[in-house]
Scaffold this active site. Structure first.
Site, mmCIF file in Angstrom:
data_model
loop_
_atom_site.group_PDB
_atom_site.id
_atom_site.type_symbol
_atom_site.label_atom_id
_atom_site.label_comp_id
_atom_site.label_asym_id
_atom_site.label_seq_id
_atom_site.Cartn_x
_atom_site.Cartn_y
_atom_site.Cartn_z
ATOM 1 N N LEU A 27 33.860 41.660 40.794
ATOM 2 C CA LEU A 27 34.918 40.815 40.244
ATOM 3 C C LEU A 27 35.956 40.507 41.317
ATOM 4 O O LEU A 27 36.535 39.417 41.336
ATOM 5 C CB LEU A 27 35.576 41.501 39.046
ATOM 6 N N TYR A 28 36.211 41.451 42.211
ATOM 7 C CA TYR A 28 37.120 41.190 43.334
ATOM 8 C C TYR A 28 36.681 39.940 44.089
ATOM 9 O O TYR A 28 37.481 39.036 44.341
ATOM 10 C CB TYR A 28 37.145 42.399 44.265
ATOM 11 N N ALA A 29 35.397 39.881 44.458
ATOM 12 C CA ALA A 29 34.879 38.713 45.174
ATOM 13 C C ALA A 29 35.007 37.451 44.331
ATOM 14 O O ALA A 29 35.354 36.384 44.848
ATOM 15 C CB ALA A 29 33.421 38.949 45.570
#
Length: 336
Positions: free
Chosen positions: A151-153
């Site tokens: 999700l960070y990416a």
């Protein structure tokens, strides 16, 4: 007119703000000083900036719509270097809403401020994590990045896409920089260099994921700062030969560009650990484990575009960088 640096109490933000101040810029640093990791480290970084001529600090959360709107009303920013974000791949598995608030809503607030107040250039910190399942090395900004694995990416990719949206609709010049595994003095304590060094110094075993087979394009902080500052002065323009039938992901008919910023060298994790051992004068006890969910397998930056655009080339080899990192670490370790 001042430059806004978000994430100014963070690892990269502190170094970028210090460099801009050294070059005579007025800098407004923004950070919310959250507790993702020890706030004392963030405060110590901030202390490196406070008192310097031309620096002022604003403690604001990027996701606070009203406070961000007020910030842009009070300061006539010429340029914005947006480095503030909720970082960390693994933390995003357990705290997804934090990433949406900071990295999506927060970036939207930056874009809105830039749009309504005549900012001449927005430089946005993205990440090599956006390459996700891509296995074609070196990673090129001309590759598609539609298969992120964290999700960070995904939130960083969302920032890139929103940046293009504002470049297209409102003519806001936006440059997205995809950072590759930044390390060095004042680094984040949740990343492998400090995690490993602390445990090795204490005689504790280190967790080596993917059985040490990961390869990373480790990039020393000084090289990252050099690239960021140069790009800040290199305002993107439209790509006159951009073809909507065969769209190039790295540019646009809008004033928008995407660049990689790395070291152009892929280093095996085990070699990185060996360099830490040598610099610390210890042999680490290693606990080999499977790969972690969300981790990209290998990274290597194609730097051709950035070299062509601004004459940038990384200078710090991994051997020198680790030595310089450990010199700082030995003097600061008891405070981490």
């Amino acid at each position: 007119m001042p430059v806004l640096v978000t994430g100014a109490a963070g690892f990269i933000g502190m170094h970028v703000a210090a460099r801009l101040l050294a070059e005579g810029h007025e800098v407004v640093g923004l950070d919310n000083l959250n507790s993702y990791y020890d706030v004392r480290l963030k405060e110590a970084r901030l202390a490196q900036l406070q008192g310097k001529q031309g620096f002022s600090f604003e403690k604001i959360d990027l996701a606070d719509d009203a406070a961000m709107a007020d910030l842009f009303k009070r300061h006539p920013f010429s340029k914005v270097v947006h480095l503030g974000a909720q970082a960390g791949v693994r933390y995003s598995l357990s705290h997804p809403h934090t990433y949406i608030d900071s990295n999506v809503r927060g970036t939207l607030n930056i874009l809105e401020g830039c749009r309504h107040h005549g900012v001449k250039h927005l430089v946005f910190a993205s990440t090599s994590s956006v390459f996700g399942l891509n296995r074609t090395l070196p990673f090129s900004p001309h590759h598609g990045v539609d298969h992120p694995v964290s999700l960070y990416a995904s939130t960083k990719r969302a920032g890139e896409l929103m940046g293009h949206n504002y470049a297209e609709l409102f003519g806001l010049p936006v440059t997205a920089l995809r950072f590759f595994t930044v390390y060095g003095p004042w680094g984040r304590p949740d990343m492998s260099p400090i995690l490993f060094a602390k445990k090795m110094r204490a005689g504790e075993p280190i967790d080596v994921f993917n059985h040490g087979r990961h390869r990373r394009d480790f990039t020393f902080i000084d090289d990252i700062v050099e690239g960021v500052v140069r790009v800040t002065d290199h305002v993107p323009t439209t790509n006159a030969v951009w073809d909507a039938q065969h769209p190039d992901p790295a540019s646009s008919r809008a004033p928008f560009r995407v660049f990689n910023i790395g070291n152009r060298t892929s280093v095996e994790l085990m070699h990185f650990i060996e360099l830490l051992e040598r610099a610390l004068g210890v042999t680490a006890e290693k606990r080999f484990l499977p790969a972690q969910p969300g981790d990209v397998e290998d990274t290597l930056a194609d730097m051709t575009d950035l070299e062509t655009a601004i004459g940038y080339a990384p200078k710090v080899a991994i051997e020198e960088g680790v030595e310089r990192f450990i010199q700082w670490f030995k003097g600061y370790a008891d405070r981490l």
